[in-house]
Structure formats: structure tokens, C-alpha cells
Design an enzyme around this catalytic site. Structure first.
Site, mmCIF file in Angstrom:
data_model
loop_
_atom_site.group_PDB
_atom_site.id
_atom_site.type_symbol
_atom_site.label_atom_id
_atom_site.label_comp_id
_atom_site.label_asym_id
_atom_site.label_seq_id
_atom_site.Cartn_x
_atom_site.Cartn_y
_atom_site.Cartn_z
ATOM 1 N N ARG A 116 0.817 -1.229 0.000
ATOM 2 C CA ARG A 116 0.000 0.000 0.000
ATOM 3 C C ARG A 116 0.848 1.277 0.000
ATOM 4 N NH1 ARG A 116 -3.592 -2.910 3.507
ATOM 5 N NH2 ARG A 116 -5.293 -3.696 2.227
ATOM 6 N N LYS A 138 2.693 11.644 -11.158
ATOM 7 C CA LYS A 138 1.929 10.641 -11.922
ATOM 8 C C LYS A 138 2.815 9.433 -12.137
ATOM 9 C CE LYS A 138 -1.284 13.080 -14.967
ATOM 10 N NZ LYS A 138 -1.551 13.392 -16.385
ATOM 11 N N GLU A 180 9.455 18.073 -24.621
ATOM 12 C CA GLU A 180 8.638 18.501 -23.469
ATOM 13 C C GLU A 180 9.082 19.881 -22.976
ATOM 14 O OE1 GLU A 180 5.937 16.988 -22.714
ATOM 15 O OE2 GLU A 180 6.174 14.833 -23.071
ATOM 16 N N LYS A 221 6.122 23.074 -14.971
ATOM 17 C CA LYS A 221 5.374 21.871 -14.605
ATOM 18 C C LYS A 221 4.987 21.897 -13.128
ATOM 19 C CE LYS A 221 4.462 17.134 -14.931
ATOM 20 N NZ LYS A 221 4.713 15.832 -15.482
ATOM 21 N N GLU A 231 -5.453 16.796 -11.834
ATOM 22 C CA GLU A 231 -5.875 17.029 -13.221
ATOM 23 C C GLU A 231 -7.383 17.249 -13.371
ATOM 24 O OE1 GLU A 231 -3.371 14.974 -16.115
ATOM 25 O OE2 GLU A 231 -5.103 14.803 -17.413
ATOM 26 N N ARG A 235 -4.105 21.278 -15.061
ATOM 27 C CA ARG A 235 -3.071 20.283 -15.358
ATOM 28 C C ARG A 235 -3.256 19.670 -16.750
ATOM 29 N NH1 ARG A 235 -0.142 15.875 -11.383
ATOM 30 N NH2 ARG A 235 1.231 15.084 -12.995
ATOM 31 N N ASN A 239 -1.116 18.272 -21.285
ATOM 32 C CA ASN A 239 -1.376 17.238 -22.294
ATOM 33 C C ASN A 239 -1.342 17.778 -23.718
ATOM 34 O OD1 ASN A 239 -1.753 15.253 -20.328
ATOM 35 N ND2 ASN A 239 -3.906 15.817 -20.063
ATOM 36 N N HIS A 242 -0.435 15.572 -26.628
ATOM 37 C CA HIS A 242 -0.453 14.182 -26.166
ATOM 38 C C HIS A 242 -1.656 13.374 -26.660
ATOM 39 C CE1 HIS A 242 2.788 15.634 -23.699
ATOM 40 N NE2 HIS A 242 2.985 14.448 -23.150
ATOM 41 N N HIS A 246 0.207 10.497 -28.124
ATOM 42 C CA HIS A 246 0.136 9.182 -27.467
ATOM 43 C C HIS A 246 -0.402 8.109 -28.420
ATOM 44 C CE1 HIS A 246 0.272 10.143 -22.866
ATOM 45 N NE2 HIS A 246 1.471 9.941 -23.381
ATOM 46 N N HIS A 260 9.255 8.832 -27.060
ATOM 47 C CA HIS A 260 8.063 9.540 -26.566
ATOM 48 C C HIS A 260 8.044 10.994 -27.054
ATOM 49 C CE1 HIS A 260 4.917 10.704 -23.740
ATOM 50 N NE2 HIS A 260 5.701 11.668 -23.277
HETATM 51 N N1 LIG Z 1 4.667 10.576 -15.301
HETATM 52 C C1 LIG Z 1 4.688 11.606 -16.101
HETATM 53 O O1 LIG Z 1 4.169 12.682 -15.779
HETATM 54 C C2 LIG Z 1 5.377 11.478 -17.423
HETATM 55 C C3 LIG Z 1 5.657 12.634 -18.181
HETATM 56 C C4 LIG Z 1 6.373 12.502 -19.366
HETATM 57 C C5 LIG Z 1 6.775 11.253 -19.802
HETATM 58 N N2 LIG Z 1 6.445 10.157 -19.062
HETATM 59 C C6 LIG Z 1 6.877 8.828 -19.493
HETATM 60 O O2 LIG Z 1 8.296 8.807 -19.559
HETATM 61 C C7 LIG Z 1 8.702 7.867 -20.544
HETATM 62 C C8 LIG Z 1 9.697 8.541 -21.444
HETATM 63 O O3 LIG Z 1 10.810 8.962 -20.661
HETATM 64 P P1 LIG Z 1 12.298 8.829 -21.224
HETATM 65 O O4 LIG Z 1 12.359 9.447 -22.550
HETATM 66 O O5 LIG Z 1 13.213 9.249 -20.158
HETATM 67 O O6 LIG Z 1 12.360 7.254 -21.490
HETATM 68 P P2 LIG Z 1 13.352 6.110 -20.950
HETATM 69 O O7 LIG Z 1 13.256 5.965 -19.493
HETATM 70 O O8 LIG Z 1 13.066 4.919 -21.784
HETATM 71 O O9 LIG Z 1 14.802 6.673 -21.283
HETATM 72 C C9 LIG Z 1 15.191 6.835 -22.616
HETATM 73 C C10 LIG Z 1 16.490 6.073 -22.900
HETATM 74 O O10 LIG Z 1 17.573 6.772 -22.308
HETATM 75 C C11 LIG Z 1 18.322 5.882 -21.490
HETATM 76 N N3 LIG Z 1 18.918 6.689 -20.445
HETATM 77 C C12 LIG Z 1 18.284 7.372 -19.458
HETATM 78 N N4 LIG Z 1 19.168 8.095 -18.763
HETATM 79 C C13 LIG Z 1 20.385 7.855 -19.289
HETATM 80 C C14 LIG Z 1 21.687 8.331 -19.006
HETATM 81 N N5 LIG Z 1 21.922 9.245 -18.069
HETATM 82 N N6 LIG Z 1 22.715 7.854 -19.749
HETATM 83 C C15 LIG Z 1 22.489 6.957 -20.756
HETATM 84 N N7 LIG Z 1 21.272 6.500 -21.088
HETATM 85 C C16 LIG Z 1 20.230 6.945 -20.367
HETATM 86 C C17 LIG Z 1 17.330 4.854 -21.052
HETATM 87 O O11 LIG Z 1 17.966 3.668 -20.658
HETATM 88 C C18 LIG Z 1 16.514 4.670 -22.314
HETATM 89 O O12 LIG Z 1 17.191 3.825 -23.210
HETATM 90 C C19 LIG Z 1 7.443 7.426 -21.257
HETATM 91 O O13 LIG Z 1 7.066 6.186 -20.763
HETATM 92 C C20 LIG Z 1 6.422 8.467 -20.886
HETATM 93 O O14 LIG Z 1 5.107 7.963 -20.900
HETATM 94 C C21 LIG Z 1 5.783 10.249 -17.883
#
Ligand SMILES: NC(=O)c1ccc[n+]([C@@H]2O[C@H](COP(=O)([O-])OP(=O)(O)OC[C@H]3O[C@@H](n4cnc5c(N)ncnc54)[C@H](O)[C@@H]3O)[C@@H](O)[C@H]2O)c1
Length: 361
Positions: A116, A138, A180, A221, A231, A235, A239, A242, A246, A260
Site C-alpha cells: 500500500r 503521476k 517537453e 510543470k 488534473e 493540469r 497534455n 499528447h 500518445h 516519446h
Molecule cells: N509521469 C509523467 O508525468 C510522465 C511525463 C512525461 C513522460 N512520461 C513517461 O516517460 C517515458 C519517457 O521517458 P524517457 O524518454 O526518459 O524514457 P526512458 O526511461 O526509456 O529513457 C530513454 C532512454 O535513455 C536511457 N537513459 C536514461 N538516462 C540515461 C543516461 N543518463 N545515460 C544513458 N542513457 C540513459 C534509457 O535507458 C533509455 O534507453 C514514457 O514512458 C512516458 O510515458 C511520464
């Protein structure tokens, strides 16, 4: 050290060793067990620094997630939950996520449901994680083609953003996170948009400027999320890009996964077009946005073959309600409104516009 308030916690931007992180470990989590969640890349690029700089972490359990969006799924969560149980982790223990958005989304989700909920600290290592995914509470995992369909709102104890981790981030991932950054400027900071698009690339990503980009983008943000954590209204402006972005990401997930941020950039072109069609965004601003996105982000040549499936994905978007598909419009650069209903014809026209922008010749 820049401290930015976000809901119930603080995001600290600066050198991790100079932040409150060591004191937090010593004071609040001294006698508890720590679990560090990484993916394959952050295991290789970032973990060693964390373990050597902070000796209290040398006995931490390390959980290694398979890299990539296609692994942000329940099956992987089950394995992690089982590992936590095997390690006999209890509710007062601490989870530290060290990675990009996939690691913070999935690690945060697991922290929120195991026993939990147990405390969680995010240390984002990608630009996307630093300006967006790790900020705002989130968490989420995907369900088939549907992005972030399962998830929780779960505030971490703290978030630490140290730009030194970006030194190993591949160029495509920089670009993905930068989408972003551009979005935050487009929805809330006209001056920052002008500054970003007016800078030369080598100046833009100097250490000093990256610090500025991080602080400004996180501030947008954090402000929005603090005003509207669940949201209900404002908030939703986050999006922008998105609804369509998405659907593009979900459609290509099994075919040929796209970053992404690349998908969101394409979604921003399409949604900026709809904003203009519905009479809000002026045409010169639409053209400026399209030029900026096209210079940075590619568009798949077979985009239009997937429109039918992407429409179906959009119908199941969690942002919709019974009235139909809803999206954000830019009123102008730096200002966004939300809850705009769009229909199938609007969406088809937006995909056509997007495709034509890249391939009209
Ligand atoms: N929760 C939220 O509010 C929110 C907002 C935006 C995006 N997201 C989510 O985030 C994800 C995208 O994030 P992302 O682009 O970071 O993806 P990711 O976590 O897949 O990272 C992208 C790539 O970079 C690599 N990487 C990360 N840091 C590194 C570093 N310092 N050195 C070398 N390689 C590194 C990772 O291993 C991966 O291969 C999606 O799933 C998206 O839905 C969530």
C-alpha cells in the site's frame, strides 16, 4: 542549489552531493533498507556514481529493469513486486528510482502499490525524466497499445535533478526530452519559447544554459501540478500534443517504437493545426511551431496507413469522458486551453496536415 516546490515535496536542481539527499538518507532513512531501481543503461552509466558518492547506499538492493517503453508493463511489475517480497522489503523501506521516465513511471507505480505504498525518491537521468516524468507525481504503465492506462498519483519524498547525469544520454534522447521543454514553453512561457528557438544549438546545450532550461521547464510543470494535482482543470494543459502524440506512440510501439518526445512533437504539430483551424492560434505562430518541430523531429513515411488504428487508440484515451475525444488548443504561443471536443474529421484533417507538412513535395 535551486529548490522548486511541487505539491508536497521539493525538486532540487543542482549537484546531488550538495543537495539535501545525503542528509535525507542519514536522518530520515538511516536504518531502513534501500532499493535502487535502474534500467540496463542507467545501471551502466549512472549507478556506480551513486554507490560511490553515497556510502550509505553500498548495501542497497539493485533492481534492474529491462530498457524501453515496451517493458513498461504489468508483467515486469509483477517480477519486481516478487523481488521486493523475496528481499523482505517492508513499508518503511525506501525505493530510489535512477533512470529516465520509464524507470520513474514504473518504479513510482510499484512504490505506490507495494504494501500500500512505501517512500520513494526520484533521481531522473534523462532530460525527459528531469523536466517532466519525475515531476508531478503521476506514475503509470502501459496496457497493450494504450499508454499509461494503469497508474496512480503518488508523490515522491523528493526529486533530485543533477544535470551531470545527462553527459551519457544519447543525442536522440536529448531531442526526445527537449520536446517537453518546448511544450512547457508553448503552453506557459512565451519568452522562453522565443529564447529557445532563437539560440544556436551549441549555445543551447552549454552547461549553463541546460541549467537554465531545467529550472525554467521544471518551474512550469511544478506550478501547474501544484495548482491542480489531480488534473481537474489546469493540469490538462500539460497534455498539449499528447492526444494525438500518445496515439502515434501507441500505434508504433509494436511496429517500430518511436521516442516519446518525438511522438509528442508530431502531436504538437497536429494539435497546433487544430488550434488554428478552430480559430485560436494565429497562422504565423502555427507556421513557426511547425518549422521548429520539423527541424528536430522526423515523421514516419507510413503515418497515414495507421490513422484508423490511431483513431481507435484515441477513443480509449484516459483523458476522454463520455462526451468524446478531448484535446488542448494553444490560444497563442505561451497560452493553452483544454477540454476541447474534436471529432473524427478533425483528427483525420490533423493527420493529413501533419503528413503534408513533411512530405508535400
Ligand atoms: N509521469 C509523467 O508525468 C510522465 C511525463 C512525461 C513522460 N512520461 C513517461 O516517460 C517515458 C519517457 O521517458 P524517457 O524518454 O526518459 O524514457 P526512458 O526511461 O526509456 O529513457 C530513454 C532512454 O535513455 C536511457 N537513459 C536514461 N538516462 C540515461 C543516461 N543518463 N545515460 C544513458 N542513457 C540513459 C534509457 O535507458 C533509455 O534507453 C514514457 O514512458 C512516458 O510515458 C511520464
Amino acid at each position: 542549489m535551486k529548490k522548486i516546490k511541487c505539491n508536497s515535496y521539493t525538486v532540487e536542481v543542482g549537484n546531488l552531493e550538495l543537495s539535501s539527499f545525503p542528509a535525507l538518507l542519514q536522518e530520515s532513512f538511516k536504518d531502513v533498507r534501500k532499493v535502487i531501481v535502474v534500467d540496463e543503461n542507467t545501471h551502466d552509466s549512472c549507478l556506480e556514481y551513486l554507490l560511490t558518492a553515497f556510502p550509505t547506499l553500498e548495501d542497497a538492493e539493485v533492481i534492474l529493469l529491462p530498457t524501453g517503453e515496451e517493458n513498461k508493463v504489468m508483467e515486469v511489475c509483477f517480477q519486481v513486486l516478487e523481488a521486493l517480497s523475496d528481499y523482505e522489503i517492508v513499508r518503511s523501506d525506501l525505493i530510489i528510482t535512477l533512470g529516465g521516465g520509464v524507470v520513474s513511471d514504473m518504479g513510482g507505480f510499484i512504490a505506490s502499490i507495494y504494501k500500500r505504498g512505501l517512500p520513494c525518491i526520484h533521481i531522473p537521468t534523462s532530460l525527459m525524466g528531469m523536466v517532466d516524468a519525475a515531476i508531478g507525481g503521476k506514475t503509470g504503465i502501459d496496457l497493450g497499445n494504450f499508454k499509461n492506462q494503469i497508474g496512480t498519483f503518488y508523490d515522491p519524498v523528493a526529486v533530485y535533478v543533477d544535470q551531470r547525469f545527462l553527459s551519457t544520454l544519447p543525442e536522440d534522447e536529448w531531442k526526445s526530452g527537449f520536446a517537453e521543454v518546448l511544450k512547457h514553453a508553448l503552453i506557459a512561457d512565451e519568452k522562453e519559447w522565443a529564447r529557445l528557438i532563437g539560440s544556436k544549438q551549441d549555445e543551447l546545450f552549454s552547461d549553463e544554459n541546460v541549467k537554465k532550461i531545467l529550472e525554467k521547464s521544471i518551474a512550469v510543470k511544478a506550478k501547474v501540478v501544484t495548482e491542480d494535482p489531480k488534473e481537474k482543470g489546469k493540469r490538462k494543459s500539460l497534455n498539449f500534443g499528447h492526444t494525438i502524440g500518445h496515439a502515434i506512440e501507441g500505434y508504433y510501439l509494436e511496429l517500430n517504437p518511436m521516442a516519446h518526445g518525438n511522438c509528442i512533437a508530431l502531436g504538437m504539430i497536429a494539435e497546433a493545426f487544430l488550434s488554428n483551424q478552430k480559430g485560436t492560434l494565429p497562422s504565423d505562430e502555427l507556421n513557426e511551431i511547425v518549422q521548429v518541430m520539423m527541424a528536430l523531429y522526423p515523421c514516419p513515411e507510413d503515418l497515414l496507413t495507421g490513422v484508423g488504428i490511431m483513431l481507435e487508440i484515441m477513443k480509449n484515451d484516459k483523458k476522454n469522458d463520455y462526451e468524446g475525444i478531448k484535446t488542448c488548443f494553444l490560444d497563442k504561443i505561451g497560452q493553452c486551453s483544454w477540454n476541447h471536443l474534436i471529432d473524427e474529421n478533425d483528427i483525420k484533417a490533423a493527420f493529413n496536415y501533419l503528413y503534408q507538412s513533411y512530405y508535400k513535395n
